[in-house]
Design a protein around this motif. Structure first.
Motif, PDB file in Angstrom:
ATOM      1  N   ALA A   1       0.799  -1.247  -0.119  1.00 27.88           N
ATOM      2  CA  ALA A   1      -0.162   0.140   0.051  1.00 27.88           C
ATOM      3  C   ALA A   1       0.745   1.057  -0.066  1.00 27.88           C
ATOM      4  O   ALA A   1       0.578   2.223  -0.895  1.00 27.88           O
ATOM      5  CB  ALA A   1      -1.045  -0.117   1.186  1.00 27.88           C
ATOM      6  N   GLU A   2       1.899   1.218   0.815  1.00 28.47           N
ATOM      7  CA  GLU A   2       2.781   2.567   0.754  1.00 28.47           C
ATOM      8  C   GLU A   2       3.487   2.825  -0.486  1.00 28.47           C
ATOM      9  O   GLU A   2       3.583   3.884  -0.844  1.00 28.47           O
ATOM     10  CB  GLU A   2       4.081   2.252   1.866  1.00 28.47           C
ATOM     11  CG  GLU A   2       4.232   3.197   2.643  1.00 28.47           C
ATOM     12  CD  GLU A   2       5.083   3.244   3.975  1.00 28.47           C
ATOM     13  OE1 GLU A   2       4.657   3.267   5.071  1.00 28.47           O
ATOM     14  OE2 GLU A   2       6.419   2.925   3.407  1.00 28.47           O
ATOM     15  N   GLN A   3       4.079   1.836  -1.086  1.00 34.67           N
ATOM     16  CA  GLN A   3       4.427   1.946  -2.545  1.00 34.67           C
ATOM     17  C   GLN A   3       3.462   2.290  -3.630  1.00 34.67           C
ATOM     18  O   GLN A   3       3.861   3.184  -4.284  1.00 34.67           O
ATOM     19  CB  GLN A   3       5.071   0.446  -3.101  1.00 34.67           C
ATOM     20  CG  GLN A   3       6.458  -0.045  -2.324  1.00 34.67           C
ATOM     21  CD  GLN A   3       6.870  -1.147  -2.954  1.00 34.67           C
ATOM     22  OE1 GLN A   3       6.261  -2.145  -3.342  1.00 34.67           O
ATOM     23  NE2 GLN A   3       8.371  -1.226  -3.231  1.00 34.67           N
ATOM     24  N   SER A   4       2.337   1.532  -3.401  1.00 30.23           N
ATOM     25  CA  SER A   4       1.118   1.980  -4.414  1.00 30.23           C
ATOM     26  C   SER A   4       0.712   3.345  -4.268  1.00 30.23           C
ATOM     27  O   SER A   4       0.506   4.041  -5.205  1.00 30.23           O
ATOM     28  CB  SER A   4       0.001   0.997  -4.254  1.00 30.23           C
ATOM     29  OG  SER A   4      -1.031   1.196  -4.842  1.00 30.23           O
TER      30      SER A   4
ATOM     31  N   LEU B   1     -16.216   4.040  -3.066  1.00 35.14           N
ATOM     32  CA  LEU B   1     -15.362   3.280  -3.683  1.00 35.14           C
ATOM     33  C   LEU B   1     -16.337   1.679  -3.925  1.00 35.14           C
ATOM     34  O   LEU B   1     -15.725   0.945  -4.647  1.00 35.14           O
ATOM     35  CB  LEU B   1     -14.151   2.692  -2.881  1.00 35.14           C
ATOM     36  CG  LEU B   1     -13.206   4.198  -2.773  1.00 35.14           C
ATOM     37  CD1 LEU B   1     -12.210   3.551  -1.856  1.00 35.14           C
ATOM     38  CD2 LEU B   1     -12.740   4.636  -3.961  1.00 35.14           C
ATOM     39  N   GLN B   2     -17.389   1.443  -3.272  1.00 37.98           N
ATOM     40  CA  GLN B   2     -18.234   0.394  -3.326  1.00 37.98           C
ATOM     41  C   GLN B   2     -17.300  -0.846  -3.124  1.00 37.98           C
ATOM     42  O   GLN B   2     -17.119  -1.778  -3.749  1.00 37.98           O
ATOM     43  CB  GLN B   2     -18.773   0.220  -4.769  1.00 37.98           C
ATOM     44  CG  GLN B   2     -19.945   1.120  -5.116  1.00 37.98           C
ATOM     45  CD  GLN B   2     -20.485   0.993  -6.279  1.00 37.98           C
ATOM     46  OE1 GLN B   2     -20.431   0.065  -6.925  1.00 37.98           O
ATOM     47  NE2 GLN B   2     -20.991   2.316  -6.750  1.00 37.98           N
TER      48      GLN B   2
ATOM     49  N   ASP C   1      -6.427   6.050   7.035  1.00 37.61           N
ATOM     50  CA  ASP C   1      -5.152   5.251   7.139  1.00 37.61           C
ATOM     51  C   ASP C   1      -4.749   4.675   5.917  1.00 37.61           C
ATOM     52  O   ASP C   1      -5.198   5.272   4.797  1.00 37.61           O
ATOM     53  CB  ASP C   1      -5.532   3.915   7.990  1.00 37.61           C
ATOM     54  CG  ASP C   1      -6.560   2.995   7.522  1.00 37.61           C
ATOM     55  OD1 ASP C   1      -6.092   2.709   6.349  1.00 37.61           O
ATOM     56  OD2 ASP C   1      -7.513   2.551   8.144  1.00 37.61           O
ATOM     57  N   LEU C   2      -3.531   4.101   5.915  1.00 37.97           N
ATOM     58  CA  LEU C   2      -2.625   3.749   4.706  1.00 37.97           C
ATOM     59  C   LEU C   2      -3.513   3.303   3.749  1.00 37.97           C
ATOM     60  O   LEU C   2      -3.644   3.604   2.716  1.00 37.97           O
ATOM     61  CB  LEU C   2      -1.373   3.390   5.068  1.00 37.97           C
ATOM     62  CG  LEU C   2      -0.508   2.754   3.864  1.00 37.97           C
ATOM     63  CD1 LEU C   2       0.070   3.870   3.233  1.00 37.97           C
ATOM     64  CD2 LEU C   2       0.553   1.683   4.334  1.00 37.97           C
ATOM     65  N   LEU C   3      -4.144   2.062   4.264  1.00 36.88           N
ATOM     66  CA  LEU C   3      -4.855   1.263   3.301  1.00 36.88           C
ATOM     67  C   LEU C   3      -5.954   1.559   2.556  1.00 36.88           C
ATOM     68  O   LEU C   3      -6.213   1.610   1.402  1.00 36.88           O
ATOM     69  CB  LEU C   3      -5.182  -0.238   4.101  1.00 36.88           C
ATOM     70  CG  LEU C   3      -4.421  -0.773   4.677  1.00 36.88           C
ATOM     71  CD1 LEU C   3      -4.742  -2.253   5.183  1.00 36.88           C
ATOM     72  CD2 LEU C   3      -3.094  -1.227   3.676  1.00 36.88           C
ATOM     73  N   LEU C   4      -6.986   2.521   3.433  1.00 41.36           N
ATOM     74  CA  LEU C   4      -8.095   3.130   2.732  1.00 41.36           C
ATOM     75  C   LEU C   4      -7.427   4.342   1.807  1.00 41.36           C
ATOM     76  O   LEU C   4      -7.989   4.428   0.526  1.00 41.36           O
ATOM     77  CB  LEU C   4      -8.901   3.804   3.840  1.00 41.36           C
ATOM     78  CG  LEU C   4     -10.166   4.113   3.543  1.00 41.36           C
ATOM     79  CD1 LEU C   4     -10.940   3.334   2.665  1.00 41.36           C
ATOM     80  CD2 LEU C   4     -10.982   4.811   4.519  1.00 41.36           C
ATOM     81  N   ALA C   5      -6.456   5.101   2.195  1.00 46.66           N
ATOM     82  CA  ALA C   5      -6.029   6.070   1.405  1.00 46.66           C
ATOM     83  C   ALA C   5      -5.462   5.681  -0.013  1.00 46.66           C
ATOM     84  O   ALA C   5      -5.827   6.219  -1.078  1.00 46.66           O
ATOM     85  CB  ALA C   5      -4.774   6.860   2.052  1.00 46.66           C
ATOM     86  N   ASN C   6      -4.886   4.551   0.157  1.00 46.85           N
ATOM     87  CA  ASN C   6      -4.376   3.795  -1.028  1.00 46.85           C
ATOM     88  C   ASN C   6      -5.564   3.467  -2.133  1.00 46.85           C
ATOM     89  O   ASN C   6      -5.362   3.810  -3.305  1.00 46.85           O
ATOM     90  CB  ASN C   6      -3.416   2.636  -0.620  1.00 46.85           C
ATOM     91  CG  ASN C   6      -2.932   2.154  -1.996  1.00 46.85           C
ATOM     92  OD1 ASN C   6      -2.707   2.498  -2.889  1.00 46.85           O
ATOM     93  ND2 ASN C   6      -3.127   0.483  -1.880  1.00 46.85           N
TER      94      ASN C   6
ATOM     95  N   PRO D   1      -4.091  10.756  14.776  1.00 44.98           N
ATOM     96  CA  PRO D   1      -4.016  10.066  13.606  1.00 44.98           C
ATOM     97  C   PRO D   1      -5.099   9.093  13.571  1.00 44.98           C
ATOM     98  O   PRO D   1      -5.723   8.708  14.472  1.00 44.98           O
ATOM     99  CB  PRO D   1      -2.518   9.657  13.804  1.00 44.98           C
ATOM    100  CG  PRO D   1      -2.174   9.553  15.160  1.00 44.98           C
ATOM    101  CD  PRO D   1      -2.993  10.501  15.797  1.00 44.98           C
ATOM    102  N   SER D   2      -5.071   8.351  12.331  1.00 36.13           N
ATOM    103  CA  SER D   2      -6.199   7.294  12.020  1.00 36.13           C
ATOM    104  C   SER D   2      -6.136   6.214  12.879  1.00 36.13           C
ATOM    105  O   SER D   2      -4.934   5.842  13.663  1.00 36.13           O
ATOM    106  CB  SER D   2      -5.693   6.874  10.706  1.00 36.13           C
ATOM    107  OG  SER D   2      -4.476   6.390  10.434  1.00 36.13           O
ATOM    108  N   VAL D   3      -7.009   5.631  13.194  1.00 34.69           N
ATOM    109  CA  VAL D   3      -7.224   4.197  13.914  1.00 34.69           C
ATOM    110  C   VAL D   3      -6.287   3.261  13.296  1.00 34.69           C
ATOM    111  O   VAL D   3      -5.574   2.420  14.244  1.00 34.69           O
ATOM    112  CB  VAL D   3      -8.684   3.856  14.125  1.00 34.69           C
ATOM    113  CG1 VAL D   3      -8.556   2.563  14.777  1.00 34.69           C
ATOM    114  CG2 VAL D   3      -9.384   4.974  14.917  1.00 34.69           C
ATOM    115  N   GLY D   4      -6.407   3.322  12.007  1.00 35.78           N
ATOM    116  CA  GLY D   4      -5.730   2.099  11.344  1.00 35.78           C
ATOM    117  C   GLY D   4      -4.248   2.739  11.066  1.00 35.78           C
ATOM    118  O   GLY D   4      -3.897   3.830  11.399  1.00 35.78           O
ATOM    119  N   ALA D   5      -3.337   1.871  10.627  1.00 37.51           N
ATOM    120  CA  ALA D   5      -1.884   2.127  10.546  1.00 37.51           C
ATOM    121  C   ALA D   5      -1.623   3.189   9.453  1.00 37.51           C
ATOM    122  O   ALA D   5      -2.238   3.544   8.376  1.00 37.51           O
ATOM    123  CB  ALA D   5      -1.330   0.860  10.120  1.00 37.51           C
TER     124      ALA D   5
END
Length: 729
Positions: A290-293, A405-406, A435-440, A462-466
């Motif tokens: 996710a970070e790379q993407s 995003l459905q 968080d990182l996963l949702l932002a990606n 900051p976000s609850v997720g990573a």
């Protein structure tokens, strides 16, 4: 030591502690007749109406007299007509409620359970039972039998009933095989089971303490714990040291297993820049990907040659802003002017600032100008409440990021790089929650040439997720940004706004100067809890005319303790939604759900509702239907969502929630209990976030010392993330 045995029907649970499983209940036995006996011990999961075989010992309590102390229990089929009726009417068998149970037992008597077991087709003899319901009852009975077998095995290896139900839901008839041979899978695949539970089970089924299977599972668990704390990776030395503590095995064994895990691509090792050198980072695969993407996507959006808002490249800004004033009735301040131009000319931009600085007015201005040029604008926010507020402020429809995003089961999005959103401008409010996963996922769905604007307050939690995406974007020099700092005159008269900024600057809030900000001093956690309930349930509604359920929210720094969200929920439920004669209620574990209860969803469930129900969604219980095994919640997105009784572990009460869970929501009034017992949690951004959730009123209940600690403490260090460095290359 051999214990005594007691066969009894569970009549009612008077107390249950969800965290420990300790339960106080009243039971009926053949000998006790109308008089009920008290039993105490680990009974979590047993339902009223069930017949239990209890193992334990008789004790005498100085205040409550003779009672049975339970060590363990199994469920057995009831033998008496009354017991059978109670058992069938308890909602355990889908299709049978109390009234239908009465009819069935009235027809078959003591032979009822044998008929359901051996001749279920005969159920059609009962008035009102058609073939369809008969078939449903037969199927539910068969499933219960399989569950019972699995339960007995799982109880034998020390698993509580509520966890056993989750295991069965995941693996069905394969449950016993998985638990015996691959118990660590449970930690990855069953919601609510962590490494520690899986480890206890593994020990019970004979997996060695130093088994590589155990050590690798422990390493993954350590990284997932770090992700729960917000980190996208851990430096390898920290990971090994933390895993050694958890696993109690030698460091060289952990290091060897880490090498093997990396070689098998179970984790990713990479040197990440830090200061003047690098850090040997270890990522779980989804976070590295996710970070790379996200980095590649944002770079692509920033540098693409196409522009879907090309009209603003050479617009006559003075004329555009004059027209804008006719629409909004107010001039833009210099910082707001800069933000408006930035969002409409740069393809990725960040707008940040505290309360009262005009973020919302700026967003409204951006949207008005974009729409004037016939641009397609999409507005989104991480939570239903935040989306609703964004919609009210801009006058245009807004949705949650999940719905936009459905997202489908497994978390895959309908809209992505191959199927982008048809939008020229995408605005995401409350971006500190991303968080990182949702932002990606979100960034991937933005079409090349479209503009993406992140709006949020970077000083909040900051976000609850990573990840800490908003902060990382602001720290990356290549991402255009504007920070609004000017507090507008009207906002400067609000104690909520003034004190939010004071706390953010490390100054104590002013608690006597405003009519919308109060401190009720008291010291002991029990006293703080009682006063918090009084303020939220009675005083605020009486003085300000607010609805205690809808308009008042208690925000606690932590979940545990006398003044924590858990205990406060029980007390607030008692004050606002007490048990009423004739009104249905449903117990699950340590919680009792009643009609009118304010509840929150605890995990993402993509199969619920029209398009999934997501962690943090809040709603009110509007119906409990025992014969259909169903509880109904009206969510804050105005959707009726049904929960089967065995899904109630996904819901918790929300009269009081942790400050972390309140992000993205706004409430007319906020009550904040502050006890020194929450010392480790008392940090500036926590208190600042709680204060900024309030629209009209803040009441702090608690210790001046605790308040001082929260204001002074700058908060934990930065999270381990690599996004800023990746964007900066």
């Amino acid at each position: 030591m051999e214990g005594a045995s007691l066969d009894a029907v569970l009549e009612r649970v008077t107390y249950a502690n969800e965290e420990t499983g300790y339960t106080i209940a009243r039971v009926a036995t053949e000998r006790s007749g109308a008089e009920l006996l008290t039993v105490v011990g680990p009974l979590l999961g047993a339902q009223p109406g069930e017949s239990l075989r209890l193992t334990g010992r008789w004790t005498s309590h100085p205040r409550y007299g003779r009672q049975f102390e339970v060590w363990s229990y199994t469920t057995v089929l009831p033998a008496t007509v009354q017991g059978i009726q109670r058992y069938l009417g308890s909602g355990l068998i889908k299709g049978i409620g109390p009234k239908m149970a009465e009819r069935i037992v009235g027809h078959f008597g003591a032979d009822t359970l044998r008929v359901i077991e051996e001749e279920p087709a005969r159920l059609v003899e009962v008035p009102g039972l058609g073939p369809k319901r008969t078939k449903m009852i037969g199927a539910a009975w068969e499933e219960q039998k399989i569950i019972k077998e699995v339960m007995i095995f799982l109880q034998g290896v020390g698993v509580s009933t509520s966890i056993a139900v989750r295991i069965f839901k995941q693996y069905g008839e394969q449950s016993i095989t998985v638990v015996r041979t691959e118990p660590y899978r449970l930690a990855d695949e069953v919601w609510g089971i962590g490494f520690k539970t899986a480890d206890t089970i593994a020990q019970a089924v004979g997996i060695p303490h130093d088994s590589p299977q155990r050590v690798k599972a422990g390493l993954r668990y350590t990284l997932s714990q770090a992700a729960d704390d917000g980190h996208c990776f851990l430096p390898a030395p920290n990971l090994v040291a933390d895993a050694v503590k958890i696993l109690d095995v030698p460091a060289d064994l952990v290091a060897t297993c880490l090498e093997e895990l990396a070689a098998a691509e179970g984790v990713v090792r990479e040197d990440v820049p830090a200061g003047d050198g690098t850090v040997p980072a270890v990522y779980l695969v989804p976070f590295h990907r996710a970070e790379q993407s996200l980095t590649a996507t944002l770079r692509g959006l920033l540098t693409t040659s196409g522009d879907r808002l090309r009209a603003f490249a050479d617009v006559d800004w003075p004329a555009a802003l004059t027209w804008l004033k006719t629409r909004t009735g107010a001039d833009l301040a210099a910082e707001q002017d800069q933000a408006v131009r930035l969002a409409l000319t740069e393809k990725v931009a960040v707008l940040t600032g505290g309360p009262g600085c005009g973020k919302s007015f700026t967003v409204r201005s951006i949207v008005e100008l974009a729409r004037a040029k016939r641009a397609k604008v999409i507005l989104a926010a991480p939570t239903g409440r935040a989306a609703k507020r964004l919609s009210e402020l801009t006058g245009h429809e807004a949705t949650t990021v999940h719905r936009l995003l459905q997202l489908r089961p497994g978390g895959e999005a309908t809209f992505d790089r191959d199927n982008p959103l048809d939008a020229d401008l995408v605005v995401v409010d409350e971006a500190s929650m991303l968080d990182l996963l949702l932002a990606n996922k979100l960034a991937k769905a933005v079409a090349p040439g479209a503009h993406l604007l992140f709006v949020g307050d970077v000083d909040q939690l900051p976000s609850v997720g990573a990840g800490e995406v908003l902060r990382d974007l602001l720290a990356a020099p290549g991402v255009p940004r504007v920070r609004l700092t000017q507090i507008f005159r009207q906002a400067a008269e609000s104690g909520v706004v003034v004190n939010a900024h004071r706390v953010n600057n490390g100054q104590s809030p002013l608690v006597r100067e405003f009519r919308d900000f109060f401190l009720f001093p008291c010291e002991e956690p029990e006293e703080i809890a009682a006063l918090t309930v009084d303020v939220a349930a009675r005083r605020i509604p009486a003085k300000f005319g607010l609805n205690p359920r809808r308009d008042v929210q208690v925000l606690a720094p932590m979940h545990r303790g006398a003044a924590g969200a858990g205990a406060l929920n029980l007390a607030l439920q008692e004050a606002l939604t007490p048990a009423r004669e004739g009104m249905p209620e449903r117990r699950y574990g340590g919680r009792v759900f009643r009609i009118g209860d304010k509840v929150t969803q605890l995990r993402n469930n993509y199969d619920k509702g029209a398009a999934g129900v997501f962690n943090g969604t809040v709603g009110v219980v509007t119906g409990i239907t025992p014969e259909e095994n169903r509880l109904t919640v009206l969510t804050d997105e105005d959707e009726n969502v049904d929960y089967a009784f065995d899904e109630l572990d996904e819901l918790a009460h929300a009269y009081a929630v942790s400050i972390h869970r309140s992000q993205g929501s706004e409430y007319p009034a906020v009550v904040i209990p502050l006890a020194t017992s929450a010392w480790m949690m008392l940090q500036r951004n926590l208190l600042y976030t709680a204060i900024t959730r309030a629209k009209r009123l803040v009441v702090i209940v608690g210790s001046r010392r605790a308040l001082g600690q929260a204001v002074r403490t700058r908060g934990a260090g930065r999270r381990h993330t690599g996004l800023t460095h990746r964007l900066d290359l």
